[in-house]
Write an enzyme that holds these catalytic residues in place. Sequence first.
Site, PDB file in Angstrom:
ATOM      1  N   GLU A  35      18.990 -14.271 -11.620  1.00 47.14           N
ATOM      2  CA  GLU A  35      18.398 -12.949 -11.780  1.00 47.14           C
ATOM      3  C   GLU A  35      17.680 -12.848 -13.140  1.00 47.14           C
ATOM      4  O   GLU A  35      16.593 -12.294 -13.244  1.00 47.14           O
ATOM      5  CB  GLU A  35      19.490 -11.880 -11.624  1.00 47.14           C
ATOM      6  CG  GLU A  35      19.037 -10.454 -11.775  1.00 47.14           C
ATOM      7  CD  GLU A  35      17.885 -10.053 -10.860  1.00 47.14           C
ATOM      8  OE1 GLU A  35      17.540 -10.791  -9.926  1.00 47.14           O
ATOM      9  OE2 GLU A  35      17.297  -8.987 -11.121  1.00 47.14           O
ATOM     10  N   HIS A  81      20.029 -34.605 -14.020  1.00 49.10           N
ATOM     11  CA  HIS A  81      19.446 -35.174 -12.794  1.00 49.10           C
ATOM     12  C   HIS A  81      17.943 -34.896 -12.704  1.00 49.10           C
ATOM     13  O   HIS A  81      17.348 -35.035 -11.650  1.00 49.10           O
ATOM     14  CB  HIS A  81      20.179 -34.621 -11.573  1.00 49.10           C
ATOM     15  CG  HIS A  81      21.639 -34.951 -11.576  1.00 49.10           C
ATOM     16  ND1 HIS A  81      22.109 -36.228 -11.380  1.00 49.10           N
ATOM     17  CD2 HIS A  81      22.732 -34.177 -11.804  1.00 49.10           C
ATOM     18  CE1 HIS A  81      23.436 -36.228 -11.479  1.00 49.10           C
ATOM     19  NE2 HIS A  81      23.830 -34.997 -11.733  1.00 49.10           N
ATOM     20  N   CYS A  93       0.830  -1.206   0.000  1.00 54.32           N
ATOM     21  CA  CYS A  93       0.000   0.000   0.000  1.00 54.32           C
ATOM     22  C   CYS A  93       0.862   1.253   0.000  1.00 54.32           C
ATOM     23  O   CYS A  93       1.992   1.253   0.478  1.00 54.32           O
ATOM     24  CB  CYS A  93      -0.866   0.043   1.247  1.00 54.32           C
ATOM     25  SG  CYS A  93      -1.842  -1.426   1.488  1.00 54.32           S
ATOM     26  N   LYS A 105      13.587 -12.097 -13.695  1.00 55.58           N
ATOM     27  CA  LYS A 105      13.060 -10.988 -14.507  1.00 55.58           C
ATOM     28  C   LYS A 105      11.972 -11.463 -15.462  1.00 55.58           C
ATOM     29  O   LYS A 105      10.928 -10.837 -15.574  1.00 55.58           O
ATOM     30  CB  LYS A 105      14.178 -10.309 -15.319  1.00 55.58           C
ATOM     31  CG  LYS A 105      15.196  -9.503 -14.539  1.00 55.58           C
ATOM     32  CD  LYS A 105      14.675  -8.248 -13.890  1.00 55.58           C
ATOM     33  CE  LYS A 105      14.139  -8.527 -12.531  1.00 55.58           C
ATOM     34  NZ  LYS A 105      14.845  -8.178 -11.359  1.00 55.58           N
ATOM     35  N   TRP A 129      -3.110  -2.554  -1.564  1.00 55.73           N
ATOM     36  CA  TRP A 129      -2.682  -3.869  -2.065  1.00 55.73           C
ATOM     37  C   TRP A 129      -3.313  -4.865  -1.102  1.00 55.73           C
ATOM     38  O   TRP A 129      -2.904  -4.971   0.046  1.00 55.73           O
ATOM     39  CB  TRP A 129      -1.153  -3.923  -2.029  1.00 55.73           C
ATOM     40  CG  TRP A 129      -0.536  -5.077  -2.755  1.00 55.73           C
ATOM     41  CD1 TRP A 129      -0.256  -5.158  -4.087  1.00 55.73           C
ATOM     42  CD2 TRP A 129      -0.073  -6.306  -2.177  1.00 55.73           C
ATOM     43  NE1 TRP A 129       0.339  -6.367  -4.370  1.00 55.73           N
ATOM     44  CE2 TRP A 129       0.475  -7.090  -3.213  1.00 55.73           C
ATOM     45  CE3 TRP A 129      -0.062  -6.826  -0.879  1.00 55.73           C
ATOM     46  CZ2 TRP A 129       1.011  -8.348  -3.005  1.00 55.73           C
ATOM     47  CZ3 TRP A 129       0.483  -8.088  -0.672  1.00 55.73           C
ATOM     48  CH2 TRP A 129       1.004  -8.837  -1.734  1.00 55.73           C
ATOM     49  N   GLU A 150       8.796 -12.389 -13.517  1.00 58.40           N
ATOM     50  CA  GLU A 150       8.102 -11.256 -12.911  1.00 58.40           C
ATOM     51  C   GLU A 150       7.302 -10.434 -13.900  1.00 58.40           C
ATOM     52  O   GLU A 150       6.174 -10.052 -13.619  1.00 58.40           O
ATOM     53  CB  GLU A 150       9.126 -10.288 -12.289  1.00 58.40           C
ATOM     54  CG  GLU A 150       9.664 -10.673 -10.964  1.00 58.40           C
ATOM     55  CD  GLU A 150      10.546  -9.572 -10.402  1.00 58.40           C
ATOM     56  OE1 GLU A 150      10.241  -9.073  -9.318  1.00 58.40           O
ATOM     57  OE2 GLU A 150      11.549  -9.209 -11.057  1.00 58.40           O
ATOM     58  N   ASN A 176      -1.197   1.379   5.954  1.00 63.34           N
ATOM     59  CA  ASN A 176      -0.343   0.397   5.282  1.00 63.34           C
ATOM     60  C   ASN A 176       0.174  -0.545   6.361  1.00 63.34           C
ATOM     61  O   ASN A 176       0.693  -0.079   7.369  1.00 63.34           O
ATOM     62  CB  ASN A 176       0.816   1.146   4.590  1.00 63.34           C
ATOM     63  CG  ASN A 176       1.828   0.207   3.962  1.00 63.34           C
ATOM     64  OD1 ASN A 176       1.604  -1.001   3.875  1.00 63.34           O
ATOM     65  ND2 ASN A 176       2.945   0.762   3.520  1.00 63.34           N
ATOM     66  N   GLY A 177       0.025  -1.845   6.168  1.00 62.26           N
ATOM     67  CA  GLY A 177       0.504  -2.796   7.174  1.00 62.26           C
ATOM     68  C   GLY A 177      -0.596  -3.777   7.532  1.00 62.26           C
ATOM     69  O   GLY A 177      -1.578  -3.935   6.791  1.00 62.26           O
ATOM     70  N   ARG A 229       4.362   0.856  -6.313  1.00 64.61           N
ATOM     71  CA  ARG A 229       4.455  -0.025  -5.155  1.00 64.61           C
ATOM     72  C   ARG A 229       3.537  -1.247  -5.296  1.00 64.61           C
ATOM     73  O   ARG A 229       3.681  -2.211  -4.555  1.00 64.61           O
ATOM     74  CB  ARG A 229       4.074   0.750  -3.888  1.00 64.61           C
ATOM     75  CG  ARG A 229       4.988   1.928  -3.609  1.00 64.61           C
ATOM     76  CD  ARG A 229       4.459   2.778  -2.494  1.00 64.61           C
ATOM     77  NE  ARG A 229       4.487   2.108  -1.221  1.00 64.61           N
ATOM     78  CZ  ARG A 229       5.509   2.097  -0.387  1.00 64.61           C
ATOM     79  NH1 ARG A 229       6.603   2.745  -0.696  1.00 64.61           N
ATOM     80  NH2 ARG A 229       5.451   1.462   0.756  1.00 64.61           N
ATOM     81  N   LYS A 258       6.485  -3.300  -5.076  1.00 60.68           N
ATOM     82  CA  LYS A 258       7.898  -2.913  -5.103  1.00 60.68           C
ATOM     83  C   LYS A 258       8.579  -3.232  -3.774  1.00 60.68           C
ATOM     84  O   LYS A 258       9.671  -3.762  -3.750  1.00 60.68           O
ATOM     85  CB  LYS A 258       8.016  -1.423  -5.421  1.00 60.68           C
ATOM     86  CG  LYS A 258       9.446  -0.902  -5.480  1.00 60.68           C
ATOM     87  CD  LYS A 258      10.184  -1.475  -6.671  1.00 60.68           C
ATOM     88  CE  LYS A 258      11.641  -1.082  -6.700  1.00 60.68           C
ATOM     89  NZ  LYS A 258      12.401  -1.911  -7.656  1.00 60.68           N
TER      90      LYS A 258
HETATM   91  C1  AGP Z   1      12.968  -7.919  -7.860  1.00 60.18           C
HETATM   92  O1  AGP Z   1      12.759  -7.636  -9.200  1.00 60.18           O
HETATM   93  C2  AGP Z   1      11.752  -7.938  -7.026  1.00 60.18           C
HETATM   94  N1  AGP Z   1      11.022  -6.732  -7.120  1.00 60.18           N
HETATM   95  C3  AGP Z   1      11.947  -8.476  -5.623  1.00 60.18           C
HETATM   96  O2  AGP Z   1      12.425  -9.791  -5.743  1.00 60.18           O
HETATM   97  C4  AGP Z   1      12.875  -7.695  -4.685  1.00 60.18           C
HETATM   98  O3  AGP Z   1      14.202  -7.794  -5.103  1.00 60.18           O
HETATM   99  C5  AGP Z   1      12.717  -8.228  -3.256  1.00 60.18           C
HETATM  100  O4  AGP Z   1      11.391  -8.043  -2.843  1.00 60.18           O
HETATM  101  C6  AGP Z   1      13.667  -7.588  -2.272  1.00 60.18           C
HETATM  102  O5  AGP Z   1      13.513  -6.211  -2.215  1.00 60.18           O
HETATM  103  P1  AGP Z   1      14.541  -5.292  -1.439  1.00 60.18           P
HETATM  104  O6  AGP Z   1      15.824  -5.321  -2.190  1.00 60.18           O
HETATM  105  O7  AGP Z   1      13.911  -3.942  -1.430  1.00 60.18           O
HETATM  106  O8  AGP Z   1      14.703  -5.864  -0.073  1.00 60.18           O
END
Ligand code: AGP
Length: 611
Positions: free
Chosen positions: A484, A507, A2, A488, A78, A491, A104-105, A31, A606
């Site tokens: 990584e 395996h 949020c 990507k 969210w 995501e 938020n929370g 976010r 985010k």
């Molecule tokens: C990465 O593309 C993601 N958005 C997610 O995996 C992110 O890296 C993870 O939530 C950790 O975030 P931070 O680096 O702000 O702790």
Amino acid sequence: MCGIIGVCTRVDKKLNTGDVVYKGLLRLEYRGYDSAGVASVEQGVLRVLKGKGKIADLEKRLGLSRVRGSVVIGHTRWATHGAPSDVNAHPHTDCTGTIAIVHNGIIENYRELKEELARRGHVFKSETDTEVVVHLIEEFYKSGDRPYDAFKKAVSMIRGSYAILVVFASAPNTIFFAKKDSPLVIGLGDAANFVASDIPAVLEYTRRVITLRDGWVGFVTGDSVFIEELGKGPVNPMEYVRVVEWSLESASKGGYSHFMLKEIHEQPRALVDTLYGLSSDPTLREASKVMAEARRVFITAAGTSYHATLHFAAALAKIAGALATPFVASEYEAYLPVVREGDVLIAVSQSGETMDTLKAARAFKERGAKLIAVSNVVDSAIPRESDIALYTRAGPEIGVAATKTFTTQALLLSFLALDYALLRGAILKSEYDEYARELSRASDLAAKSIAWSEGLAKKVSEMLRLKQSVYYLSRGVGLPTAMEGALKIKEIAYIHAEAYPAGESKHGPIALVEEGFPVVFVVPRDAYYEKVLLGNIQEMKARGAWIIGVAPEDTSLGEQFDVFFRVPSSHWLTTPITHTPPMQLLAYYTSTLKGLDPDKPRNLAKTVTVE
Ligand code: AGP
């Protein structure tokens, strides 16, 4: 997660508060959210507009920006408690419709509170945990407390994580706030004061900010700020004011179609800035000393930041001959039993607010471990709670998918591994200088890697978008980068992807490989890895796999690839910096070609401020 924004104008200044909050909401979109809303107090009357859907659509439907008033608060939700819906959207109001809250929370004890309040006759409109808080405030307010006292009493009764803003129709110039475990900053402007979840939301109006600490409550008016630590007494806000370096331009798209594309292209700049920051920062050496004195070194993070920690662990082993234990932050419980005084935990988080990482850091600290934080956001929760804080200088990252924060983390952590190796006498100064020379080329390497791969990434994405699944394979120092790459494409392009050490294919995973199955090979610059990867490529080719290579321009494996993303030839230590950009671009173009929004992938936020 949020997002929250609130504005409170000075009585003698004119500011279009509806517009401020609407623009703030748009800046918080990154976010992640499913619904949004605003509440304003206009001439003593509380007005709420809210609903499910995109902010731009809600603007057309409800006219969010048209609200006026000396105070306006806004929220992007969210969903956690209760499905995304008009009624569950924030702000929530009390029974009388004169008090509004955004939050938020997660309120952990909302069930008990709700039952009690329902017994007292309160009627709940939503399924959210948040609504409980506004009824609790109402309960104290109607029994005669002043707004701030009623607010404080309610806050002292809730458990969980929260960043909260509250407005009262009867206090038309004031926003009340409380913070615990969810981020909240105050922005001090000339014509108004602001309260928001993050700095980009207020950058258009001010760069003077106060980052609120856990347990702080208070209120802002147009020209004043009052803060106290709940149960402990007032805090002098002026002691906490700092001027942030980020510009408004750095938090806007600047001509690019998406933040993600802009942030990919910002990597050369971000790497230079990070390098420059490190060159004048004695903290790196302090961190090395703490590591050198430690009994054991643990490293933790989530998602992309976790991949940076894997690179760091590999660098520590190969350069310093040191064994460190990296783990996914949400798994910290498994490591806790062995943690003792004398251990060190390095917590890596670009946002500095990820709840899993924060929880791991707190738990380790409680058991006597020292904390070193690596973050991109100065004064955020994890660095604040750490003994030592190191910062990347990537600037604000708005796209949900981490890009420039990853490559800058890899750069910073590589330098930390080097400095530690030098301090421990594992390498000579001349060797250090050689490694450092390679790392100082980071910006140039990233620029070349981006320029060489963008056209090809566009072309390859036309085919890749039709695929269901893709493997990202590598070995040793290339593996964190392959992981990584896989994250990507998952995501933002919603293609199932798996990264694993190439030696594992036979395996199990090779069972899935058939004609046209895409396999990306991340080839670090290292003769040994080239040799062993050749066998792994051939076993995939023999089964008809479509081989996409991300490899140094002078690799011996070029002819094996169906698609060859050439990256500049450099030391293996720079693998995340040279090899990640092509995979970022491939994911980006595949996503846009599929008609998706890479900046706001479904179900993702985010900054993940809940466990
Ligand atoms: C990465 O593309 C993601 N958005 C997610 O995996 C992110 O890296 C993870 O939530 C950790 O975030 P931070 O680096 O702000 O702790």
